[in-house]
Design a protein around this motif. Structure first.
Motif, PDB file in Angstrom:
ATOM      1  N   THR A 132      -1.515  37.292  32.048  1.00 54.52           N
ATOM      2  CA  THR A 132      -2.682  38.180  30.424  1.00 54.52           C
ATOM      3  C   THR A 132      -3.680  39.361  31.627  1.00 54.52           C
ATOM      4  OG1 THR A 132      -4.541  36.347  31.473  1.00 54.52           O
ATOM      5  CG2 THR A 132      -2.607  35.366  30.011  1.00 54.52           C
ATOM      6  N   HIS A 182       5.336  32.463  19.262  1.00 55.72           N
ATOM      7  CA  HIS A 182       4.530  31.354  20.577  1.00 55.72           C
ATOM      8  C   HIS A 182       4.414  32.098  21.810  1.00 55.72           C
ATOM      9  CE1 HIS A 182       8.046  28.922  20.006  1.00 55.72           C
ATOM     10  NE2 HIS A 182       7.249  28.426  20.496  1.00 55.72           N
ATOM     11  N   ASP A 186      -0.122  35.814  26.130  1.00 53.91           N
ATOM     12  CA  ASP A 186      -1.104  35.885  25.625  1.00 53.91           C
ATOM     13  C   ASP A 186      -2.368  37.044  26.368  1.00 53.91           C
ATOM     14  OD1 ASP A 186      -3.461  35.701  24.433  1.00 53.91           O
ATOM     15  OD2 ASP A 186      -3.605  33.657  24.985  1.00 53.91           O
ATOM     16  N   LYS A 193      -4.404  41.736  21.093  1.00 54.56           N
ATOM     17  CA  LYS A 193      -5.229  41.212  20.606  1.00 54.56           C
ATOM     18  C   LYS A 193      -5.348  42.329  19.220  1.00 54.56           C
ATOM     19  CE  LYS A 193      -6.208  37.898  23.860  1.00 54.56           C
ATOM     20  NZ  LYS A 193      -6.032  37.053  23.112  1.00 54.56           N
ATOM     21  N   ARG A 196      -1.812  41.303  17.467  1.00 56.50           N
ATOM     22  CA  ARG A 196      -1.445  39.700  17.321  1.00 56.50           C
ATOM     23  C   ARG A 196      -2.071  38.963  15.930  1.00 56.50           C
ATOM     24  NH1 ARG A 196       0.670  35.764  20.308  1.00 56.50           N
ATOM     25  NH2 ARG A 196       0.330  33.540  19.923  1.00 56.50           N
ATOM     26  N   ASN A 197      -3.548  40.002  16.263  1.00 60.41           N
ATOM     27  CA  ASN A 197      -4.497  39.160  14.794  1.00 60.41           C
ATOM     28  C   ASN A 197      -3.191  40.012  13.259  1.00 60.41           C
ATOM     29  OD1 ASN A 197      -5.974  37.156  16.782  1.00 60.41           O
ATOM     30  ND2 ASN A 197      -7.094  38.661  17.013  1.00 60.41           N
ATOM     31  N   ASN A 238       2.057  25.339  13.450  1.00 58.23           N
ATOM     32  CA  ASN A 238      -0.089  25.283  14.003  1.00 58.23           C
ATOM     33  C   ASN A 238      -0.058  25.027  15.167  1.00 58.23           C
ATOM     34  OD1 ASN A 238      -1.157  26.810  11.373  1.00 58.23           O
ATOM     35  ND2 ASN A 238      -0.405  25.592  10.117  1.00 58.23           N
ATOM     36  N   GLU A 239       0.475  24.086  15.800  1.00 55.74           N
ATOM     37  CA  GLU A 239       0.533  23.034  16.957  1.00 55.74           C
ATOM     38  C   GLU A 239       1.314  24.430  18.355  1.00 55.74           C
ATOM     39  OE1 GLU A 239       3.186  19.674  16.675  1.00 55.74           O
ATOM     40  OE2 GLU A 239       1.988  19.204  15.707  1.00 55.74           O
ATOM     41  N   ASN A 241       1.083  27.835  17.758  1.00 55.61           N
ATOM     42  CA  ASN A 241       0.548  29.042  17.826  1.00 55.61           C
ATOM     43  C   ASN A 241      -1.732  28.871  16.864  1.00 55.61           C
ATOM     44  OD1 ASN A 241       2.732  30.933  17.132  1.00 55.61           O
ATOM     45  ND2 ASN A 241       3.134  29.253  15.841  1.00 55.61           N
ATOM     46  N   ASN A 242      -1.375  27.750  17.955  1.00 57.91           N
ATOM     47  CA  ASN A 242      -3.208  27.948  17.203  1.00 57.91           C
ATOM     48  C   ASN A 242      -3.368  27.480  15.980  1.00 57.91           C
ATOM     49  OD1 ASN A 242      -3.204  27.961  20.193  1.00 57.91           O
ATOM     50  ND2 ASN A 242      -3.341  29.522  20.941  1.00 57.91           N
ATOM     51  N   ASN A 243      -3.276  26.984  15.428  1.00 55.73           N
ATOM     52  CA  ASN A 243      -3.366  26.786  14.183  1.00 55.73           C
ATOM     53  C   ASN A 243      -3.936  27.780  13.543  1.00 55.73           C
ATOM     54  OD1 ASN A 243      -3.682  23.736  14.320  1.00 55.73           O
ATOM     55  ND2 ASN A 243      -5.141  23.735  15.288  1.00 55.73           N
ATOM     56  N   SER A 244      -3.375  29.239  13.644  1.00 55.58           N
ATOM     57  CA  SER A 244      -3.178  30.365  12.701  1.00 55.58           C
ATOM     58  C   SER A 244      -2.867  30.488  11.467  1.00 55.58           C
ATOM     59  CB  SER A 244      -2.198  31.359  14.174  1.00 55.58           C
ATOM     60  OG  SER A 244      -3.174  31.525  14.986  1.00 55.58           O
TER      61      SER A 244
END
Length: 303
Positions: A132, A182, A186, A193, A196-197, A238-239, A241-244
């Protein structure tokens, strides 16, 4: 005396006059003349010369360039890409023609290429370094940028007005989020970031619009959504991808809950046995019940 001088002058003038050289013809000149003579008067001479040349050619093998089809099948992917790019650079007017003539890119085609690009990123991350870290990102920055740009291009190609079937973009995004997204490292780098966002934000917007339009297109589409377990898939997404994409999950839950509350026969397993056993139910009505479409009281009218 005058006669003697005149005679002497005649002799001197005779001696001073050079004699013409009357030698024999050279052997080559004689042969050339002979051949020319025979060629002029013998019609078989030229044909004999042609036959000699033809026989001489038959004993030789001359090279030739590969045909276009053989050349294309021999080129690997990179060389073929470079060939097409060079042609377009030299002839920009060919761009539209090439696009129109190209085969349709399928969901599998796009996902395979994105997975290949992901593998390139993972393969070039340095060993014994925090995956990372900024250093790791800088080593693969070019590959990461190319990955996101490719993802954007493929995503847009599956949207209206290019693609009029809403399920195509939905299926593409579902599979991408389940199989590929996923697995990206990261990275802590600010630039990563941001990409990705931004991707998550745009994908939420695309999915929300596509699902809403799909459900509004035909009321029966909600049945397909339920039968194909879209809600379970987005729970898994969501599991991973961090509930994105919780917004999409809540949208599906709301639509399905409304459907339950509408008193639909589709999800209500307690179908009246009186309806099923009634002599008045014909084959069409029975088929409607099996397919969860009661034409007498369409369950989706109230959705």
């Amino acid at each position: 005396m005058g006669a003697f001088n005149q005679h002497t002058s005649d002799i001197n003038s005779y001696k001073l006059t050079p004699k013409k050289s009357i030698g024999k013809r050279k052997h080559s000149d004689s042969i050339d003349a002979h051949l020319n003579y025979n060629a002029s008067f013998n019609p078989l001479g030229t044909s004999r010369t042609r036959m000699i040349k033809k026989n001489r050619n038959m004993n030789q093998i001359f090279g030739q360039k590969l045909s276009l089809s053989r050349l294309i099948e021999t080129l690997d992917k990179e060389k073929l890409q470079n060939l097409v790019k060079n042609l377009i650079n030299d002839n920009p007017e060919l761009t539209d023609k090439i696009i129109e003539s190209s085969p349709i890119i399928t969901i599998d085609d796009a996902l395979n290429e994105l997975e290949r690009k992901l593998d390139m990123i993972l393969a070039n991350i340095p060993y014994k370094v925090d995956i990372t870290s900024d250093y790791s990102f800088l080593r693969v920055k070019t590959l990461v940028n190319d990955f996101f740009h490719s993802l954007s291009d493929y995503s847009l190609s599956f949207l209206p007005p290019v693609e009029t079937d809403f399920t195509v973009s939905i299926k593409f995004l579902k599979r991408f989020l389940l199989e590929i997204f996923h697995n990206l490292p990261d990275f802590s780098a600010v630039e990563y970031k941001y990409y990705r966002n931004l991707t998550i934000e745009k994908f939420n917007l695309i999915l929300e619009n596509s699902i809403t339009n799909y459900l509004n297109e035909k009321k029966q589409n909600l049945l397909l959504l339920i039968n194909e377990n879209w809600l379970d898939e987005f729970k898994q997404i969501n599991e991973l991808n961090n509930n994105s994409f919780m917004k999409i999950q809540l949208l599906l839950e709301s639509e399905i809950d409304n459907y339950y509350n509408s008193g639909s026969l589709i999800l209500n397993t307690e179908v009246s046995s009186a309806i099923l056993d009634s002599d008045k139910v014909n084959k069409l009505e029975g088929l409607d019940n099996l397919l969860n479409f009661a034409y007498q009281n369409p369950p989706l009218n109230n959705v």
